[in-house]
Write a protein that holds these residues in place. Structure first.
Motif, PDB file in Angstrom:
ATOM      1  N   THR A 168      18.332  12.133  49.077  1.00  0.00           N
ATOM      2  CA  THR A 168      19.128  13.310  48.728  1.00  0.00           C
ATOM      3  C   THR A 168      19.511  14.105  49.970  1.00  0.00           C
ATOM      4  O   THR A 168      20.659  14.549  50.120  1.00  0.00           O
ATOM      5  N   ARG A 169      18.551  14.294  50.876  1.00  0.00           N
ATOM      6  CA  ARG A 169      18.848  15.031  52.110  1.00  0.00           C
ATOM      7  C   ARG A 169      19.910  14.313  52.934  1.00  0.00           C
ATOM      8  O   ARG A 169      20.789  14.944  53.532  1.00  0.00           O
ATOM      9  N   ARG A 170      19.850  12.992  52.962  1.00  0.00           N
ATOM     10  CA  ARG A 170      20.846  12.216  53.704  1.00  0.00           C
ATOM     11  C   ARG A 170      22.237  12.360  53.074  1.00  0.00           C
ATOM     12  O   ARG A 170      23.240  12.527  53.773  1.00  0.00           O
ATOM     13  N   ARG A 225      23.298  14.862  51.291  1.00  0.00           N
ATOM     14  CA  ARG A 225      23.780  16.226  51.522  1.00  0.00           C
ATOM     15  C   ARG A 225      24.424  16.359  52.893  1.00  0.00           C
ATOM     16  O   ARG A 225      25.339  17.159  53.096  1.00  0.00           O
ATOM     17  N   GLN A 226      23.934  15.587  53.825  1.00  0.00           N
ATOM     18  CA  GLN A 226      24.461  15.652  55.185  1.00  0.00           C
ATOM     19  C   GLN A 226      25.722  14.805  55.353  1.00  0.00           C
ATOM     20  O   GLN A 226      26.711  15.254  55.940  1.00  0.00           O
ATOM     21  N   ASP A 227      25.693  13.581  54.822  1.00  0.00           N
ATOM     22  CA  ASP A 227      26.771  12.629  55.090  1.00  0.00           C
ATOM     23  C   ASP A 227      27.718  12.403  53.920  1.00  0.00           C
ATOM     24  O   ASP A 227      28.715  11.692  54.052  1.00  0.00           O
ATOM     25  N   LYS A 234      33.485  14.792  49.159  1.00  0.00           N
ATOM     26  CA  LYS A 234      32.301  14.411  49.919  1.00  0.00           C
ATOM     27  C   LYS A 234      31.066  14.484  49.030  1.00  0.00           C
ATOM     28  O   LYS A 234      30.199  13.614  49.072  1.00  0.00           O
TER      29      LYS A 234
END
Length: 246
Positions: free
Chosen positions: A57-59, A61-63, A221
């Motif tokens: 999830t964190r990845r 959110r970034q990419d 995105k």
């Protein structure tokens, strides 16, 4: 983790794969008929668990949205799996044709009395609604039927001319998956309906209506998954909160 088959919202499960943080081996819900693992296995659907979904999830959110690969072929190298992910793209791919019904049918099932919070606007069958199936959820059909409408569900490729012959009181373009620009045949159907019969779209159907009216769509995105989003009416500047899943 348990699975309740009476919660299914389509004629079959169209899931390609499932990723989970944990998978309980016990089931306790009184309505449960089988475990999630059993459900997936019976339908030949791949799944994986013990995955750090928070890290994923964190990845994301970034990419933004990324392509992943689930694989059971142990002989494939990491490089081959990466190449598989690079060669697949959701943009430009017609996904609704794989989940739509193949022939028209009538829908009569309604929601239970516990869900009735509004007075019915008409007697049963007073209004005929044609629903285009782009991956439609059954509860959408239940709610329309509960308002007293006769419903005919048609495939995503159903010609507009055939729908107009039914003389419906309204046409629903349903939710669906994938890229609306990849299904120009559906956009053309909407164009042929405009001005001839009342229409409204949900999710994919709404985007198709936008394209039919000259708008453009593009992949975000981050998708809007169940979030509450303010929408301003440009005619009166009134702001309302909408639940969006796109």
């Amino acid at each position: 983790m348990v699975f309740l088959t009476d919660n299914e919202e389509s004629n079959k499960c169209f899931l390609a794969g499932l990723v989970a943080r944990s998978l309980s081996i016990s089931t306790s819900n009184w309505r449960c008929t089988e475990s999630l693992g059993d459900y997936l296995e019976k339908r030949n659907i791949m799944g994986i668990y013990d995955v750090d979904t928070c890290a994923i999830t964190r990845r994301l959110r970034q990419d933004g949205s990324l392509i992943g690969v689930l694989n059971t072929e142990k002989f494939k190298t990491d490089e081959e799996l990466l190449e598989m992910s690079r060669t697949w793209n959701i943009v430009g791919v017609d996904l609704i044709s794989g989940v739509s019904c193949t022939a028209p049918y009538e829908w009569v099932d309604k929601t239970g009395s516990d869900w009735e919070f509004l007075n019915k606007g008409s007697e049963d069958g007073n209004f005929h609604v044609v629903a285009y199936d782009f991956g439609i959820k059954h509860n959408i059909l239940r709610r329309i039927a509960s308002c007293g409408c006769k419903i005919t569900v048609v495939p995503c490729t159903w010609p507009a001319s055939e729908t107009l012959k039914m003389k419906p009181d309204g046409v629903v373009f349903s939710n669906g998956l994938g890229d609306p620009s990849a299904v120009p045949y559906a956009v053309e159907v909407v164009k042929e309906m405009l001005g001839k019969v009342p229409v409204f779209g949900i999710c994919m159907g709404h985007q198709l209506c936008g394209q039919a009216l000259g708008g453009k769509t593009f992949k975000m995105k981050f998708g809007h998954h169940g979030g509450n989003h303010p929408v301003r009416n440009v005619r009166n500047s009134r702001v309302e909160i909408s639940a969006q899943v796109c």
